[in-house]
Design an enzyme around this catalytic site. Structure first.
Site, mmCIF file in Angstrom:
data_model
loop_
_atom_site.group_PDB
_atom_site.id
_atom_site.type_symbol
_atom_site.label_atom_id
_atom_site.label_comp_id
_atom_site.label_asym_id
_atom_site.label_seq_id
_atom_site.Cartn_x
_atom_site.Cartn_y
_atom_site.Cartn_z
ATOM 1 C CE LYS A 125 81.679 51.054 54.532
ATOM 2 N NZ LYS A 125 80.337 50.651 55.030
ATOM 3 C CG ASN B 152 78.037 48.669 52.771
ATOM 4 O OD1 ASN B 152 79.169 48.868 53.189
ATOM 5 N ND2 ASN B 152 76.988 49.328 53.212
ATOM 6 C CD GLU C 50 81.504 60.879 57.231
ATOM 7 O OE1 GLU C 50 80.534 60.326 57.780
ATOM 8 O OE2 GLU C 50 81.693 60.844 55.996
ATOM 9 C CE1 TYR D 91 80.292 54.095 59.358
ATOM 10 C CE2 TYR D 91 82.232 52.773 59.864
ATOM 11 C CZ TYR D 91 81.328 53.283 58.944
ATOM 12 O OH TYR D 91 81.460 52.979 57.610
ATOM 13 C CG PHE E 241 74.460 48.060 62.402
ATOM 14 C CD1 PHE E 241 75.442 48.995 62.091
ATOM 15 C CD2 PHE E 241 73.127 48.434 62.277
ATOM 16 C CE1 PHE E 241 75.113 50.273 61.658
ATOM 17 C CE2 PHE E 241 72.782 49.720 61.850
ATOM 18 C CZ PHE E 241 73.782 50.637 61.539
ATOM 19 N NE ARG F 77 74.691 58.055 50.842
ATOM 20 C CZ ARG F 77 74.755 57.313 51.957
ATOM 21 N NH1 ARG F 77 75.815 57.405 52.780
ATOM 22 N NH2 ARG F 77 73.812 56.472 52.250
ATOM 23 C CB THR G 51 72.722 50.935 53.258
ATOM 24 O OG1 THR G 51 72.615 52.362 53.372
ATOM 25 C CG2 THR G 51 73.610 50.400 54.360
ATOM 26 N NE ARG H 6 77.365 51.145 50.277
ATOM 27 C CZ ARG H 6 76.871 52.037 51.126
ATOM 28 N NH1 ARG H 6 75.708 52.601 50.892
ATOM 29 N NH2 ARG H 6 77.558 52.376 52.208
ATOM 30 C CG HIS I 170 81.702 56.071 54.657
ATOM 31 N ND1 HIS I 170 80.626 56.020 55.513
ATOM 32 C CD2 HIS I 170 82.087 57.384 54.617
ATOM 33 C CE1 HIS I 170 80.379 57.236 55.980
ATOM 34 N NE2 HIS I 170 81.256 58.077 55.446
HETATM 35 P P1 ADP Z 1 75.440 54.165 54.712
HETATM 36 O O1 ADP Z 1 76.848 53.625 54.729
HETATM 37 O O2 ADP Z 1 74.701 53.778 53.455
HETATM 38 O O3 ADP Z 1 75.374 55.647 55.000
HETATM 39 P P2 ADP Z 1 74.533 53.730 57.451
HETATM 40 O O4 ADP Z 1 75.147 55.059 57.762
HETATM 41 O O5 ADP Z 1 73.102 53.524 57.848
HETATM 42 O O6 ADP Z 1 74.641 53.410 55.885
HETATM 43 O O7 ADP Z 1 75.368 52.577 58.135
HETATM 44 C C1 ADP Z 1 76.781 52.636 58.184
HETATM 45 C C2 ADP Z 1 77.331 51.278 57.825
HETATM 46 O O8 ADP Z 1 76.927 50.327 58.831
HETATM 47 C C3 ADP Z 1 76.815 50.681 56.516
HETATM 48 O O9 ADP Z 1 77.500 51.156 55.369
HETATM 49 C C4 ADP Z 1 77.045 49.190 56.740
HETATM 50 O O10 ADP Z 1 78.413 48.816 56.557
HETATM 51 C C5 ADP Z 1 76.693 49.053 58.221
HETATM 52 N N1 ADP Z 1 75.274 48.718 58.416
HETATM 53 C C6 ADP Z 1 74.193 49.520 58.206
HETATM 54 N N2 ADP Z 1 73.047 48.901 58.490
HETATM 55 C C7 ADP Z 1 73.384 47.652 58.914
HETATM 56 C C8 ADP Z 1 72.651 46.503 59.365
HETATM 57 N N3 ADP Z 1 71.322 46.537 59.441
HETATM 58 N N4 ADP Z 1 73.355 45.395 59.701
HETATM 59 C C9 ADP Z 1 74.706 45.373 59.639
HETATM 60 N N5 ADP Z 1 75.471 46.418 59.214
HETATM 61 C C10 ADP Z 1 74.821 47.537 58.854
HETATM 62 MG MG MG Z 2 75.906 56.717 56.701
#
Ligand code: ADP
Ligand code: MG
Length: 139
Positions: A10, A113, A127, A50, A58, A86, A92, A103, A116
């Site tokens: 990212k 973070n 994806e 997304y 968010f 993962r 996350t 992360r 992805h």
């Molecule tokens: P992951 O990337 O671990 O699969 P998610 O799919 O739940 O997590 O979320 C996608 C992305 O959105 C996260 O990697 C992070 O950058 C952002 N994100 C997730 N939860 C939050 C939150 N509560 N506040 C702000 N950004 C968030």
């Molecule tokens: Mg995800």
């Protein structure tokens, strides 16, 4: 079982010059890059990628973050690549991620973070196809 997953380094991780470190971690874990693309997301690219998070509070902030600078998009291949990546990424929220995960090392907070990773075979297929044609992927 060998499978493919989609990873994104990212904008926050690209900004802190962590591309090399993160790709080295994929290498060491047996996650072989079979396609790599550096690009700048447009708003539409981020929103489409997304789309599953459209209803989340968010969503707008996440899309603004993802267009804030260049990213590196990779297809990684290996045994249990989706789950393995993962695990390598960590939770996350970097504050909750295991020591030594990407992360934990490179993430700043739950939004910024660093990486992805696809979370299931279905999302990996969507994806990978979002960024790459079959002829772009080697191996
Ligand atoms: P992951 O990337 O671990 O699969 P998610 O799919 O739940 O997590 O979320 C996608 C992305 O959105 C996260 O990697 C992070 O950058 C952002 N994100 C997730 N939860 C939050 C939150 N509560 N506040 C702000 N950004 C968030
Ligand atoms: Mg995800």
């Amino acid at each position: 079982m060998s499978e493919r997953t989609l990873a994104i380094i990212k904008p926050d991780a690209v900004r802190k010059n962590a591309i090399g470190d993160i790709i080295a971690r994929y290498d060491k874990a047996g996650l072989k890059p079979v396609a790599i693309r550096m690009m700048q997301f447009s708003k539409a690219t981020a929103e489409g990628f997304y789309a599953v998070h459209k209803a989340r509070p968010f969503f707008d902030s996440l899309c603004t973050f993802m267009v804030s600078g260049p990213v590196v998009v990779l297809v990684l291949q290996g045994d249990n690549a989706i789950k393995k990546n993962r695990e390598l990424m960590g939770a996350t929220d970097p504050a909750k991620a295991e020591a030594g995960t990407i992360r934990k090392v490179h993430g700043a907070n739950i939004e910024f973070n660093a990486v992805h990773g696809s979370d299931s075979p279905e999302t990996a297929k969507f994806e990978i196809g979002y960024f790459f044609a079959e002829m772009d992927v080697v191996g």
